[in-house]
Design an enzyme around this catalytic site. Sequence first.
Site, PDB file in Angstrom:
ATOM      1  N   CYS A  28      -0.161  -2.817   7.619  1.00 12.00           N
ATOM      2  CA  CYS A  28      -0.404  -4.209   8.035  1.00 12.00           C
ATOM      3  C   CYS A  28      -1.890  -4.546   8.066  1.00 12.00           C
ATOM      4  O   CYS A  28      -2.753  -3.695   7.905  1.00 12.00           O
ATOM      5  CB  CYS A  28       0.233  -4.451   9.391  1.00 12.00           C
ATOM      6  SG  CYS A  28      -0.653  -3.635  10.744  1.00 12.00           S
ATOM      7  N   ALA A  44      -3.964  -2.736  10.624  1.00 10.64           N
ATOM      8  CA  ALA A  44      -4.268  -1.365  10.194  1.00 10.64           C
ATOM      9  C   ALA A  44      -5.460  -1.358   9.248  1.00 10.64           C
ATOM     10  O   ALA A  44      -6.338  -0.495   9.338  1.00 10.64           O
ATOM     11  CB  ALA A  44      -3.050  -0.739   9.516  1.00 10.64           C
ATOM     12  N   ARG A  93      -5.834   8.799  10.755  1.00  9.14           N
ATOM     13  CA  ARG A  93      -6.311   8.679   9.376  1.00  9.14           C
ATOM     14  C   ARG A  93      -7.208   9.838   8.952  1.00  9.14           C
ATOM     15  O   ARG A  93      -7.590   9.954   7.818  1.00  9.14           O
ATOM     16  CB  ARG A  93      -7.017   7.337   9.198  1.00  9.14           C
ATOM     17  CG  ARG A  93      -7.408   7.012   7.771  1.00  9.14           C
ATOM     18  CD  ARG A  93      -7.604   5.537   7.624  1.00  9.14           C
ATOM     19  NE  ARG A  93      -8.326   5.125   6.441  1.00  9.14           N
ATOM     20  CZ  ARG A  93      -9.596   4.805   6.444  1.00  9.14           C
ATOM     21  NH1 ARG A  93     -10.329   4.879   7.535  1.00  9.14           N
ATOM     22  NH2 ARG A  93     -10.164   4.393   5.333  1.00  9.14           N
ATOM     23  N   HIS A 111      -8.939  -5.506   5.423  1.00  6.54           N
ATOM     24  CA  HIS A 111     -10.253  -5.059   4.925  1.00  6.54           C
ATOM     25  C   HIS A 111     -11.176  -6.264   4.816  1.00  6.54           C
ATOM     26  O   HIS A 111     -12.352  -6.214   5.196  1.00  6.54           O
ATOM     27  CB  HIS A 111     -10.145  -4.454   3.522  1.00  6.54           C
ATOM     28  CG  HIS A 111      -9.164  -3.340   3.376  1.00  6.54           C
ATOM     29  ND1 HIS A 111      -8.507  -3.081   2.202  1.00  6.54           N
ATOM     30  CD2 HIS A 111      -8.722  -2.418   4.261  1.00  6.54           C
ATOM     31  CE1 HIS A 111      -7.708  -2.031   2.355  1.00  6.54           C
ATOM     32  NE2 HIS A 111      -7.812  -1.618   3.602  1.00  6.54           N
TER      33      HIS A 111
HETATM   34  S1  CFN Z   1      -6.537   1.017   2.908  1.00  3.55           S
HETATM   35 FE1  CFN Z   1      -7.800   2.069   1.391  1.00  3.55          FE
HETATM   36  S2  CFN Z   1      -9.883   2.289   1.832  1.00  3.55           S
HETATM   37  S3  CFN Z   1      -7.695   1.599  -0.726  1.00  3.55           S
HETATM   38 FE2  CFN Z   1      -7.475   3.756  -0.459  1.00  3.55          FE
HETATM   39  S4  CFN Z   1      -9.441   4.620  -0.698  1.00  3.55           S
HETATM   40 FE3  CFN Z   1      -5.614   4.755   0.917  1.00  3.55          FE
HETATM   41  S5  CFN Z   1      -4.050   3.549   1.878  1.00  3.55           S
HETATM   42 MO1  CFN Z   1      -4.563   5.231   3.284  1.00  3.55          MO
HETATM   43  S6  CFN Z   1      -6.236   4.298   4.502  1.00  3.55           S
HETATM   44 FE4  CFN Z   1      -7.178   5.281   2.788  1.00  3.55          FE
HETATM   45 FE5  CFN Z   1      -9.069   4.275   1.411  1.00  3.55          FE
HETATM   46 FE6  CFN Z   1      -9.627   2.454  -0.334  1.00  3.55          FE
HETATM   47 FE7  CFN Z   1      -5.942   3.084   2.752  1.00  3.55          FE
HETATM   48  S7  CFN Z   1      -9.266   5.950   2.817  1.00  3.55           S
HETATM   49  S8  CFN Z   1      -5.733   6.633   1.991  1.00  3.55           S
HETATM   50  S9  CFN Z   1      -5.792   4.756  -1.335  1.00  3.55           S
HETATM   51  N1  CFN Z   1      -7.194   3.867   1.443  1.00  3.55           N
HETATM   52  C1  HCA Z   2      -2.811   2.566   6.965  1.00  2.00           C
HETATM   53  C2  HCA Z   2      -3.526   3.884   7.011  1.00  2.00           C
HETATM   54  C3  HCA Z   2      -3.019   4.888   6.018  1.00  2.00           C
HETATM   55  C4  HCA Z   2      -1.598   5.302   6.308  1.00  2.00           C
HETATM   56  C5  HCA Z   2      -1.247   6.555   5.593  1.00  2.00           C
HETATM   57  C6  HCA Z   2       0.169   6.941   5.399  1.00  2.00           C
HETATM   58  C7  HCA Z   2      -3.944   6.111   6.092  1.00  2.00           C
HETATM   59  O1  HCA Z   2      -2.503   2.057   5.889  1.00  2.00           O
HETATM   60  O2  HCA Z   2      -2.544   2.053   8.001  1.00  2.00           O
HETATM   61  O3  HCA Z   2       1.047   6.106   5.194  1.00  2.00           O
HETATM   62  O4  HCA Z   2       0.389   8.153   5.405  1.00  2.00           O
HETATM   63  O5  HCA Z   2      -4.473   6.519   5.086  1.00  2.00           O
HETATM   64  O6  HCA Z   2      -4.093   6.646   7.190  1.00  2.00           O
HETATM   65  O7  HCA Z   2      -3.102   4.335   4.719  1.00  2.00           O
END
Ligand code: CFN
Ligand code: HCA
Length: 541
Positions: A60, A63, A94, A194
């Site tokens: 969401c 998050a 995370r 973001h």
């Molecule tokens: S929201 Fe992003 S910020 S897009 Fe990427 S590299 Fe994932 S979903 Mo989980 S939280 Fe994480 Fe980053 Fe960019 Fe999210 S560190 S693993 S692919 N990510």
């Molecule tokens: C998020 C954070 C997340 C969740 C990871 C997952 C992360 O989107 O709220 O589903 O295992 O990297 O912690 O993307």
Amino acid sequence: KKLVNWTPTDIKADMLAKYPPKVARKRASQILVNEALGNETPEISANVRTIPGIITMRGCTYAGCKGVILGPTRDIVNITHGPIGCGFYSWMTRRNQTDASAEGAENFMPYCFSTDMQDQDIIFGGEKKLQAAIQEAYDLFHPKAIAIFATCPVGLIGDDIHAVARKMKAKFGDCNVFAFSCEGYKGVSQSAGHHIANNKIFSEVVGENDAEKPGEFKINLLGEYNIGGDGFEIDRILKKCGITNISTFSGNSTYDQFASAHKADLSAVMCHRSINYVADMLETKFGIPWIKVNFIGAKSTAKSLRKIAEYFGDPGLTARVEEVIAEEMPAVEAVIDDVLPRTKGKTAMLFVGGSRAHHYQDLFAEMGMKTLAAGYEFAHRDDYEGRQVIPGLKVDADSRNIEEIEVKADEQRYAPRKTSEEMAKLEAAGLKFKEYDGLIPDMDHQTLVIDDLNQYEAEKLVEIIKPDVFCAGIKEKFSIQKLGIPMKQLHSYDSGGPYAGFQGAVNFYHEIDRLVNSKVWSYMKAPWQENPELSATYVWE
Ligand code: CFN
Ligand code: HCA
């Protein structure tokens, strides 16, 4: 073993077959059999709302704002205004690491701050409770900054968190207090979060500290969050090369790093999805150009270091970067030589967030592994297509209207891919374009690219294609493993990492080698093994 009687087009049709017609139509536009050819990148529908009833992998807006962008900054007190679950489930899950070992360094990350809203706060309003929480945090910690994050009920009852923030900021005088309207239901996914987070950090904090930063070849590392210590490994390499990273957004970061980001010479963008607009705003407002980098994969790391050196054009730096690559690569190559006979030809599927489903394909390729299907949870079309960006695009910083902001920013980016003549004309008219890699053109022909994959389709893909490894997040972890396929979390890295840079690549090779060659998975009985009629149509030889 190879699937012989099915093409990716058949697989797509089979995945859609059970849906009602309207749902099938919508999903069809988000599932692509890759036929990218030179300048012809096929279009995928992305950044659109998930159909209600579908079990999405997405997260969401709260998050994305609180967990992803602000979570990794250690000296800001982050208060979740809402019921306790939102704060609790975004508390240290995370695996974003930080280094507060410097004397006197503040680190509030181990704490979970929340107003813990109850029924009566929902009925009578939670502003007083929020004000008291801010006061309490200030009295206890005297932080440089306090950030407030709205959860769904806060938006529904209409608490004015910005007014409370302004009032408390004025009252304290020595503590920046700002609030984020990042209610979970806003926007399409965490991507909106973001945007809300970054816009506010840009308007409230960036540019505040004008003191010169020491060091040469100063960069901002944008979109690197130090998951499993990735940022530590990247910083080790940059330091060895003599490149000064003055500000990471936001892995292992501090308030002052944001405040000083405008003192960098260059921004290097790691995760494009979560931060491209900050790179643009730094360029427009402070004249700091940006380039796209990728430190996932040893070859990509070397390429990215060379790209940074090329930007500065300094012979000393270029030579040093080559020395570092020459020093680091033998250890990487030794491990590749070791694992390759066991990993070559194996297959992977990656469905992760907004950048890793793309970046991690490089690491698998280094191990001789093929990615057969991949997609993002919430990326936008530019991440899929690697389209041109027009620097200096105007983004409305009013974070209350985030859907409009995201759509506007997208519209400016997705001008259809231009021919070289069109590009030349536009450049002559003063517009500059940037190219960066996209997931679709980087993937092989006849692979599947799927946006916002869901539980049903994930199981279907595994049933039909049976990859050697499936990469996604915690919600997918056990349902996939119950199908007898090893599952690697590419969000939290399970308990592993770092995987970035040279040493990280070595960690990854070892782990994937162990995972795809373990016999334990053959002891699992998937539903179609017990009910053979399910997969009787798929022929393997
Ligand atoms: S929201 Fe992003 S910020 S897009 Fe990427 S590299 Fe994932 S979903 Mo989980 S939280 Fe994480 Fe980053 Fe960019 Fe999210 S560190 S693993 S692919 N990510
Ligand atoms: C998020 C954070 C997340 C969740 C990871 C997952 C992360 O989107 O709220 O589903 O295992 O990297 O912690 O993307």
